[in-house]
Design an enzyme around this catalytic site. Structure first.
Site, PDB file in Angstrom:
ATOM      1  N   HIS A  11      -0.516   4.946   7.159  1.00 30.82           N
ATOM      2  CA  HIS A  11       0.131   5.579   6.017  1.00 30.82           C
ATOM      3  C   HIS A  11       0.393   7.071   6.227  1.00 30.82           C
ATOM      4  CE1 HIS A  11      -2.288   2.121   4.505  1.00 30.82           C
ATOM      5  NE2 HIS A  11      -1.147   1.854   3.896  1.00 30.82           N
ATOM      6  N   SER A  48       0.799  -1.224   0.000  1.00 30.79           N
ATOM      7  CA  SER A  48       0.000   0.000   0.000  1.00 30.79           C
ATOM      8  C   SER A  48       0.832   1.274   0.000  1.00 30.79           C
ATOM      9  CB  SER A  48      -0.935   0.012   1.211  1.00 30.79           C
ATOM     10  OG  SER A  48      -0.209  -0.107   2.425  1.00 30.79           O
ATOM     11  N   ASP A 100      -3.803   8.055   7.594  1.00 37.81           N
ATOM     12  CA  ASP A 100      -4.587   7.073   8.333  1.00 37.81           C
ATOM     13  C   ASP A 100      -3.637   6.360   9.285  1.00 37.81           C
ATOM     14  OD1 ASP A 100      -3.266   5.019   6.932  1.00 37.81           O
ATOM     15  OD2 ASP A 100      -4.940   4.642   5.579  1.00 37.81           O
TER      16      ASP A 100
END
Length: 347
Positions: A324, A31, A321
């Site tokens: 991240h 991610s 978040d």
């Protein structure tokens, strides 16, 4: 900000080759680099909805796990690309758009294929198969010689391992009761070794791989494993440091074995740890909580437009978040990744 001083010089040192910029970027991993490959998958691990992307181009979510640009996007801009490498699974990733490379990364994937299987995302081995397919498409567009040249002169970037630990090993009793963190790291590194050799056989010659970040300092990790303490979880950070040391050693072995390979380990651990432990010096006000929702646990579908408490100004936060970084943090991390990779393109 103290990281930025040598940036312009290092950008050109790293990415300019005999007057020409790097022709293409090829992106693999999780991610940290995913730009939307998970969007159409039947998985909970995606970010193609608000408030993700609220500070990105046109303020639209794309599948990036960020409020704005990833470190990858910033690097691509500084190299001189006017378009970002598209998610390979996107309908737009075809024709001339493939000439600048492609992004194969998938959130919640890693060196351990079972991690991607657990979340129904794209494993690193499948990303390699997608890259093989991409290469055939590139040959059809440019011819075999030009395709081989573009691939050998292009930069291949890999970010993996975090999901293997945080989203699998630490929460999976089948793993943590069977393997120590040290033995699990060895399993991951064997997969890494195999992946690099396969990339090399497909023509890759310039490869950068990121270290693990300070896993114990991510807001979700502190919430889940900190036992009520708001400090970084030392054992998780120690596991990351141990893995990173092994990654460097394994990469040196690969470089010795594969004579034409330039393989560089890109340090993300120390720059991010510095932002977390010295936030005010780098323009940040909040490191324990992320911007989205409560900032303690939300990521992916839990970070949505109905999440209560989402901040109005993400630039004050290190984390967007609970896993991240924000675009503001990514700006600094991108510059540090360029610094780490300064030897990638030396003759």
């Amino acid at each position: 900000m103290k990281f930025l001083a040598p940036f312009i010089f290092l950008t050109f040192l790293l990415f300019e080759v005999k007057g020409q910029f790097v022709p293409a970027l090829f992106i693999f991993g999780d991610s940290i680099f995913d730009v939307g490959n998970n969007n159409d998958l039947v998985t909970l691990i995606k970010a193609n909805f608000p408030p993700y992307g609220r500070d990105f181009v046109d303020h639209e979510p794309t599948g990036r796990f960020c409020n704005g640009k990833l470190a990858l996007d910033i690097i691509a801009e500084q190299i001189g690309f006017t378009d970002y490498q598209l998610a390979y699974m996107s309908d737009k990733a075809n024709g001339e758009m493939l000439l600048i490379g492609a992004n194969f990364a998938s959130a919640a994937s890693g060196y351990y294929n079972a991690t991607a299987i657990l979340y129904n995302t794209i494993s690193l081995s499948q990303q390699l198969e997608n890259y093989r397919e991409y290469k055939n498409k590139l040959v059809d567009i440019t011819g075999k010689f030009n395709a081989s040249s573009r691939i050998s002169r292009g930069i291949h970037l890999i970010s993996a391992g975090s999901s293997d630990f945080l989203q699998n090993y630490y929460i999976n009793p089948l793993l943590f009761t069977t393997y120590t963190p040290d033995t699990f790291s060895d399993i991951l590194l064997n997969s890494y070794d195999h992946f690099i050799q396969n990339l090399y056989e497909l023509g890759a010659r310039r490869i950068g791989v990121t270290t693990l970040p300070p896993l114990g300092c991510l807001p979700a990790a502190i919430t889940a494993f900190g036992h009520g303490n708001n400090q970084c979880v030392a054992r998780l950070n120690n596991n990351a440091i141990s893995f990173n040391n092994k990654l460097k050693h394994r990469s040196q072995r690969l470089t010795r074995r594969l004579s034409k390979l330039k393989l560089v380990v890109l340090d993300i651990y120390n720059p991010l740890y510095t932002l977390i432990t010295e936030p005010a010096e780098n323009g940040f006000a909040e490191v324990r909580r992320a911007c989205c929702g409560t900032g303690l646990l939300e990521t992916s579908i839990l970070c949505n437009q109905h999440s209560i408490g989402t901040c109005s100004n993400a630039s004050q936060y290190v984390f967007w978040d609970s896993f991240h970084p924000t675009e503001a943090a990514n700006q600094i991390l991108a510059h540090e990744l360029i610094r780490s990779g300064s030897s990638l393109i030396q003759p």
